[in-house]
Design a protein around this motif. Structure first.
Motif, mmCIF file in Angstrom:
data_model
loop_
_atom_site.group_PDB
_atom_site.id
_atom_site.type_symbol
_atom_site.label_atom_id
_atom_site.label_comp_id
_atom_site.label_asym_id
_atom_site.label_seq_id
_atom_site.Cartn_x
_atom_site.Cartn_y
_atom_site.Cartn_z
ATOM 1 N N ALA A 1 -65.697 -40.072 9.188
ATOM 2 C CA ALA A 1 -66.273 -40.323 10.509
ATOM 3 C C ALA A 1 -67.715 -39.836 10.586
ATOM 4 O O ALA A 1 -68.564 -40.473 11.227
ATOM 5 C CB ALA A 1 -65.424 -39.636 11.576
ATOM 6 N N ALA A 2 -68.005 -38.741 9.917
ATOM 7 C CA ALA A 2 -69.347 -38.162 9.984
ATOM 8 C C ALA A 2 -70.380 -38.993 9.226
ATOM 9 O O ALA A 2 -71.569 -38.954 9.559
ATOM 10 C CB ALA A 2 -69.325 -36.732 9.441
ATOM 11 N N VAL A 3 -69.941 -39.742 8.228
ATOM 12 C CA VAL A 3 -70.887 -40.516 7.402
ATOM 13 C C VAL A 3 -70.624 -42.010 7.500
ATOM 14 O O VAL A 3 -71.013 -42.783 6.630
ATOM 15 C CB VAL A 3 -70.825 -40.060 5.926
ATOM 16 C CG1 VAL A 3 -71.291 -38.625 5.783
ATOM 17 C CG2 VAL A 3 -69.412 -40.221 5.362
ATOM 18 N N ALA A 4 -69.973 -42.440 8.581
ATOM 19 C CA ALA A 4 -69.582 -43.854 8.710
ATOM 20 C C ALA A 4 -70.786 -44.792 8.638
ATOM 21 O O ALA A 4 -70.690 -45.895 8.088
ATOM 22 C CB ALA A 4 -68.819 -44.057 10.021
ATOM 23 N N GLU A 5 -71.940 -44.378 9.180
ATOM 24 C CA GLU A 5 -73.102 -45.264 9.233
ATOM 25 C C GLU A 5 -73.700 -45.551 7.852
ATOM 26 O O GLU A 5 -74.430 -46.535 7.693
ATOM 27 C CB GLU A 5 -74.175 -44.661 10.145
ATOM 28 C CG GLU A 5 -73.781 -44.638 11.628
ATOM 29 C CD GLU A 5 -74.926 -44.184 12.498
ATOM 30 O OE1 GLU A 5 -76.015 -43.917 11.950
ATOM 31 O OE2 GLU A 5 -74.736 -44.093 13.722
ATOM 32 N N VAL A 6 -73.412 -44.693 6.891
ATOM 33 C CA VAL A 6 -73.988 -44.895 5.553
ATOM 34 C C VAL A 6 -72.903 -45.108 4.505
ATOM 35 O O VAL A 6 -73.164 -45.000 3.313
ATOM 36 C CB VAL A 6 -74.882 -43.698 5.151
ATOM 37 C CG1 VAL A 6 -76.110 -43.623 6.044
ATOM 38 C CG2 VAL A 6 -74.104 -42.396 5.166
ATOM 39 N N THR A 7 -71.708 -45.434 4.924
ATOM 40 C CA THR A 7 -70.596 -45.613 3.987
ATOM 41 C C THR A 7 -70.587 -47.029 3.411
ATOM 42 O O THR A 7 -70.758 -48.007 4.128
ATOM 43 C CB THR A 7 -69.248 -45.339 4.677
ATOM 44 O OG1 THR A 7 -69.202 -43.968 5.090
ATOM 45 C CG2 THR A 7 -68.085 -45.594 3.722
#
Length: 561
Positions: free
Chosen positions: A453-459
């Motif tokens: 959830a914390a890195v969803a934008e760059v996954t």
């Protein structure tokens, strides 16, 4: 060279007697991407070229660090059709070809080998802008049709393009139907090196060095002089390298990178590294042979005499125009070349060496030569839940190794590579990498969900991995989850220190017994030198030498990368 304009796009023309060559260059390349979308420029280039292959002439597209170019050599009608078709595809990319071209790029990447300086951008810049040149096209699985359209609208515009033609005129009927936009400057370079000159450990078969300097003709002369020195010292005199070369490459921002390379004959890593550093030290103190400067100048003069030299300079001039660099003619370049002195070359090398980065063979260092080890760990670790050697908090993830740690903060995570089996790879902006493997680390599902959830934008989700490539707990390196810039383990350190301590004890014993045998000042304590004494002394000194060499080999063998 003449300058004209076609549909608002600047055009550069140079006379040429052969079949006409035309190119359309845009100021966008690999350094403009981000890791989650790494490969989007190359993908759009392939889409724009689809359907352009129905010609008897040579055509091509290339995506470089700072520019993307479409070229064709052929008749005027073919050039009109080719460039018009490319522009139409950039206005409306054929998204129905997305999956097919994505597959082609994967196949192309599988057969591509890295350059001699493949690792240096990562260590110098991290995982942004110019550091992206080290990374593969990791974003391909994530890129959508909308992403491609937006990229085309942003970068492939008439204000961000230059047309160049090797021929005496612009083909009749040529149109470049591009959308309006703005000229895009090259990004400012980031840095992952707190101190320079620095070094890091690479593979066993190469030594590579690069440094940054202000762009000038002197830089190209420096590269030529450096290549001659390396070839003479490492190939002709020592015979420990087969290839020794150097290059000068403008970066697009008024600076250029000078790179030097030497391969290593098996078993000669020490000799090649020492000889390589000796050449750098020689130039640093100003020992530059005027004959080398003259030879490099003469070679450049020969290239200027080529009738097609203006044609060969067209692509570079197009990039210069796009990046705001001066467009120098052959006579201007010749005049600048003749003005370069050995003192100028020395001053340029001091600038290059001050920003230098040296790749040494695995198991070696360069502290002895005045280079500082590049960071292989993070300055701090997060505080949170611990799962084996992994620490997970609301701010990021750390992997502890001995007295060091690798940390990737979520706000500074450049990309999170995710696999269906639960494997994760987090890469920070500084290039520090942490791998999370469910087969190795006892990370519960809820903790993994928090990380996701914390890195969803760059996954970027990857296809399922081959089961054989998933780490197993019994593998010796399975517990080392930090990635490309992980800190060294402590096993070799402890073993090396213990071996050196034992060597010191053995040396002291041998020395003490030698003194007792040799000291005849007190007759009552006189110990005669016999065979037994000689054997004991020999054993002590032999043990000291053997343990000392073993300890040094352990300490030198600690990997820095």
């Amino acid at each position: 060279m003449r300058q004209q304009e076609v549909d608002g796009v600047p055009a550069l023309l140079a006379p040429y007697n052969g079949p006409m060559i035309a190119g359309l260059t845009f100021r966008v390349g690999q350094v403009d991407e981000t890791l989650p979308y790494r490969g989007i420029t190359h993908l759009l280039e392939h889409l724009a070229l689809h359907g352009r292959g129905l010609t008897d002439y040579h055509y091509n597209g290339s995506t470089g660090p700072i520019a993307t170019t479409f070229t064709l050599q052929g008749g005027e009608d073919d050039i009109v059709a080719f460039l018009g078709g490319v522009c139409a595809a950039l206005l409306d990319p054929p998204i129905d070809r997305l999956e097919a071209e994505r597959s082609i790029l994967r196949a192309e990447a599988a057969g591509r080998s890295g350059g001699v300086n493949e690792a240096l951008p990562l260590w110098r810049y991290g995982s942004r802008d110019y550091g992206l040149l080290t990374y593969r096209e990791m974003g391909l699985p994530r890129i959508t049709g909308d992403d491609v359209r937006q990229w085309a609208e942003t970068w492939f515009t008439r204000q961000n393009a230059v047309l160049w033609i090797a021929g005496d005129r612009i083909p009749e009927g040529l149109r470049l139907p591009l959308r309006d936009g703005v000229r895009r400057p090259v990004p400012a370079p980031s840095s992952a090196l707190p101190v320079t000159p620095a070094y890091f450990q690479g593979d066993e078969g190469t030594v590579v060095f690069d440094g940054v300097m202000r762009r000038s003709v002197t830089g190209s002369v420096l590269a030529g002089v450096l290549e001659r020195e390396l070839f003479r010292g490492l190939r002709q005199e020592d015979g420990n390298s087969y290839t020794a070369s150097a290059s000068y490459d403008p970066r697009g921002d008024g600076f250029a990178v000078v790179t030097a390379f030497a391969d290593v004959v098996p078993g000669k890593a020490d000799a090649v590294l020492g000889g390589f550093v000796d050449v750098l030290a020689k130039l640093k103190v100003g020992r530059i042979d005027q004959a080398d400067v003259d030879a490099v100048r003469a070679k450049a003069e020969d290239s200027f005499a080529d009738p097609a030299v203006e044609v060969g300079m067209l692509p570079g001039r197009a990039i210069n125009l796009l990046t705001g660099q001066p467009l120098l003619g052959v006579e201007e370049l010749r005049a600048e070349l003749h003005a370069v002195t050995a003192a100028d070359v020395h001053a340029a090398f001091l600038e290059v060496h001050g920003s230098g980065l040296l790749q040494v063979p695995d198991g070696h260092g360069a502290d002895w030569a005045g280079y500082t080890a590049a960071p292989t760990s993070s300055p701090t670790a997060v505080t949170g839940e611990r799962f084996g050697n992994l620490i997970v908090s609301a701010e990021g993830v750390s992997a502890k190794f001995g007295d060091g740690a690798a940390t990737v903060l979520f706000k500074e995570c450049a990309i999170a590579v995710a696999f269906p089996d639960g494997g994760r790879q987090l890469i920070g902006h500084d290039g520090i990498t942490i791998r999370i493997e469910p087969t190795v680390h006892p990370v519960p599902p809820e903790a993994l969900r928090r990380i996701d959830a914390a890195v969803a934008e760059v996954t970027v989700w990857q296809p399922a991995r081959d089961p054989a490539s998933i780490p197993k707990p019994q593998q010796p390196d399975a517990k080392r989850a930090a990635g490309d810039r992980q800190p060294p383990g402590t096993g070799r350190l402890v073993g090396g220190i213990l071996a050196l301590v034992a060597a010191t004890i053995a040396l002291c014993c041998g020395g003490s017994w030698t003194w007792v045998v040799a000291d005849n000042s007190d007759p009552e304590l006189d110990v005669p030198f016999d065979a037994g004494s000689g054997i004991l002394i020999a054993v002590c000194f032999a043990a000291a030498i053997g343990l000392g060499l073993f300890g040094v080999s352990l300490l030198r063998g600690r990997r820095q990368k």
